[in-house]
Design an enzyme around this catalytic site. Structure first.
Site, PDB file in Angstrom:
ATOM      1  N   TYR A 179     -35.499  24.589   1.877  1.00 47.05           N
ATOM      2  CA  TYR A 179     -35.018  23.769   0.765  1.00 47.05           C
ATOM      3  C   TYR A 179     -36.052  23.791  -0.344  1.00 47.05           C
ATOM      4  CZ  TYR A 179     -33.592  19.614  -1.888  1.00 47.05           C
ATOM      5  OH  TYR A 179     -33.208  18.757  -2.891  1.00 47.05           O
ATOM      6  N   ASP A 222     -43.864  27.373  -2.744  1.00 43.13           N
ATOM      7  CA  ASP A 222     -43.378  26.015  -2.940  1.00 43.13           C
ATOM      8  C   ASP A 222     -44.285  25.095  -2.120  1.00 43.13           C
ATOM      9  OD1 ASP A 222     -42.147  23.568  -2.834  1.00 43.13           O
ATOM     10  OD2 ASP A 222     -40.160  24.328  -2.297  1.00 43.13           O
ATOM     11  N   LYS A 256     -44.720  15.457  -5.293  1.00 40.32           N
ATOM     12  CA  LYS A 256     -45.004  14.509  -4.226  1.00 40.32           C
ATOM     13  C   LYS A 256     -46.453  14.029  -4.189  1.00 40.32           C
ATOM     14  CE  LYS A 256     -41.186  16.133  -1.306  1.00 40.32           C
ATOM     15  NZ  LYS A 256     -40.246  15.060  -1.622  1.00 40.32           N
TER      16      LYS A 256
END
Length: 457
Positions: free
Chosen positions: A167, A269, A297
Site C-alpha cells: 500500500y 516508500d 507519519k
C-alpha cells in the site's frame, strides 16, 4: 502432519470461542463508543473519517492521550501500541512538540508562503536521510503521488512497478494489488494488478505492473522485457502492510543495480519506516540508497506532514515542467512540530531506548508463543514490531495469505479488554514511542502471554 492440522483446527475453534466472548465483553464495556458510532454514522460513512479506522462492531472512539497512554470516551485507559498507525513515535503531548506547536499557533499557523522554519526542516531532513533536495506534502499519499510524477517526468516514461500486496496511499496509480483476495492475485509468475477500490478507471492498470517482494530475479526479467517503458519501481524497503517483512540480504542492492542499468527511478516508500526503524530510516538500516524517498507519519511529531526527496538530478525536474504544489505544504505549524521531532526528540539516544523496549516486547511475545505452541512469530525493528500468526517468517504477500486471521480476531478484542490499544487489522503492527516504559512493555507481554495460554488450553 495430521496431528499438526488437527491441533491447528482446534486452536482455530478455540480462537472463535475467545473472540465471541471478548467481543461481547467489549460491547458491554464501551457504551460510549457505541453511542459515538451511532451518532457518527449518520454523517460519516462507516462512522469514521478514514476507512482504515472502521471496526467491528464499531471502532473505539478516543478522547485524549498523554505520554504512552490514551483514554476512550468511556473513560477507559489504555497503553497505546497503535501509535496513530505509526505517526506517534514521540508519544502523546510530548513537551517539546507541545511547545513547538504552541509557539507556531501564537505566531501564525499558515501563510502559503515560505518561512524560515520550513527551510530549517528541509535542511534537517536532507542531512538525516542523505537527500540532495526535498519537497513537502501533507500525507504519505501525496508524497508517493508526487514522487511518481517526478519519476515519470525525469524519465519521460509512463509505467510504474509496485510490490504485490503493498500500500502506497490511495491515489489511483498505486491502488492495485493492495491486499487482494487470494483468488484474485493471479499466478506466481504474473501477479494480478487488481484494483483495491471501485471508481478507478480500468485503463489505469495499463500503467501499473506488480511484482513480488524479495524476488529480484522477477524484476530483472521484467526490466529486460519492458525496462524502456518503466519510470519507477516503488516499494517499502521493509514491507509493513502485511505485518512486517524484511528484505533478504542483497535484495535491495540488486534492485538499485537493476534500476541504474535500465534508467528506472528507485523509490523507497519510507512513510512507515522513516524515523522508526533507525535514525536514518530503512536506507540506513539496510545500507541501500534509492533515487527518491517518501516520508510522513513519524517525521512530523503527530501532525499531518509529509515529504519526498532524493537525488538532485531527479528533483531538478520540479520547476522544469513537473508540477508539485499544495496550499498547506510545509506550513509553519507542521514544520515546527517536525523540526522539534527530528532535532529535539528523535535523537540517537531515543533509538537506543526504543531498541531496548522493542527487544523486550518481541522477546516476551516470542517466549509466550514458544511456551504455548502458537503458530506465530515476532519481528523486532526497534520502534516497530509485529506478531504474525504464521510459524515461518514472511518473505512476501503470498506468505501472508497463509497467516491465521482468526487468531488475530481473538487477540485484538482480548488486548483491548485488558488495556492495550492496538491497530485493528492483522496486517498492521505495533509502534513504540519514546515515552513508553518497561512497565508498559511488561503489561503488553503479560496480557499476550495470558492470551496464548487461553488459546492453547
Amino acid at each position: 502432519m495430521a496431528e499438526v492440522m488437527t491441533g491447528t483446527s482446534r486452536m482455530s475453534d478455540r480462537a472463535a470461542e475467545i473472540a465471541e466472548a471478548e467481543r461481547s465483553r467489549l460491547v458491554q464495556r464501551t457504551p460510549g463508543s457505541r453511542a459515538a458510532y451511532e451518532r457518527a454514522v449518520r454523517h460519516l460513512p462507516l462512522g469514521v473519517p478514514s476507512s482504515f479506522q472502521a471496526g467491528d462492531p464499531y471502532p473505539i472512539y478516543l478522547e485524549r492521550g498523554h505520554g504512552s497512554h490514551v483514554w476512550d470516551v468511556d473513560g477507559h485507559e489504555y497503553v497505546d501500541f497503535h501509535g496513530g498507525f505509526g505517526a506517534n513515535v514521540v508519544g502523546h503531548a510530548h513537551p517539546r512538540i507541545v511547545e513547538a506547536i504552541t509557539r507556531a499557533a501564537a505566531t501564525g499557523t499558515h501563510f502559503a508562503a515560505p518561512t524560515p522554519v520550513t527551510v530549517a526542516l528541509a535542511e534537517a531532513i536532507c542531512e538525516r536521510f542523505g537527500l540532495d533536495a526535498v519537497r513537502f506534502a501533507n500525507s504519505g499519499t501525496e508524497a508517493t503521488m508526487d514522487a511518481i510524477r517526478v519519476a515519470r517526468a525525469a524519465t519521460g516514461r509512463d509505467v510504474i512497478v509496485k510490490i504485490e500486496g503493498s500500500y502506497h496511499g490511495h491515489h489511483d496509480a498505486v491502488m492495485f494489488s493492495v491486499l487482494p483476495n487470494a483468488d484474485a492475485v493471479g499466478g506466481r509468475e504474473m501477479p494480478a494488478s487488481t484494483p483495491m477500490s471501485l471508481g478507478i478507471p480500468a485503463s489505469m492498470a495499463e500503467h501499473t505492473l506488480v511484482v513480488p517482494f524479495n524476488d529480484a530475479d522477477h524484476v530483472e526479467r521484467l526490466f529486460a522485457e519492458r525496462g524502456g517503458e518503466i519510470a519507477c519501481l516503488i516499494l517499502e524497503p521493509v514491507m509493513m502492510n502485511i505485518g512486517i517483512v524484511e528484505p533478504e540480504p542483497g535484495y535491495l542492492v540488486r534492485l538499485r543495480e537493476l534500476c541504474d542499468r535500465h534508467g528506472v527511478v528507485l523509490v523507497f516508500d519510507e512513510v512507515k519506516s522513516g524515523a522508526t526503524v533507525a535514525y536514518g530510516g530503512a536506507a540506513e538500516r539496510y545500507g541501500v540508497k534509492p533515487h527518491l524517498s517518501c516520508f510522513a507519519k513519524a517525521l512530523f511529531g503527530g501532525t499531518p506532514g509529509a515529504a519526498f526527496g532524493g537525488e538532485q538530478a531527479v528533483m531538478d525536474v520540479i520547476g522544469h515542467g513537473a508540477a508539485q504544489m499544495g496550499t498547506f505544504n510545509g506550513n509553519p505549524l507542521v514544520a515546527a512540530a517536525g523540526l522539534a521531532c527530528l532535532t529535539e526528540v528523535m535523537t540517537p539516544d531515543a533509538y537506543e531506548h526504543l531498541a531496548r523496549l522493542g527487544a523486550r516486547l518481541a522477546g516476551g511475545c516470542a517466549a509466550a508463543i514458544e511456551a504455548n505452541g502458537i503458530p506465530a512469530h515476532t519481528v523486532d525493528l526497534g520502534a516497530k514490531g509485529a506478531v504474525s500468526f504464521r510459524r515461518e517468517r514472511l518473505r512476501n504477500y503470498r506468505d501472508f495469505l497463509d497467516t491465521k486471521p482468526q487468531l488475530f480476531g481473538a487477540a485484538f478484542p482480548w488486548a483491548l479488554n485488558r488495556g492495550i490499544f492496538m491497530t485493528p487489522g492483522d496486517e498492521e503492527q505495533w509502534t513504540l514511542s519514546v515515552q513508553h516504559t518497561e512497565a508498559d512493555i511488561d503489561r503488553y507481554v503479560e496480557q499476550f502471554g495470558q492470551f496464548c495460554e487461553a488459546l492453547a488450553s
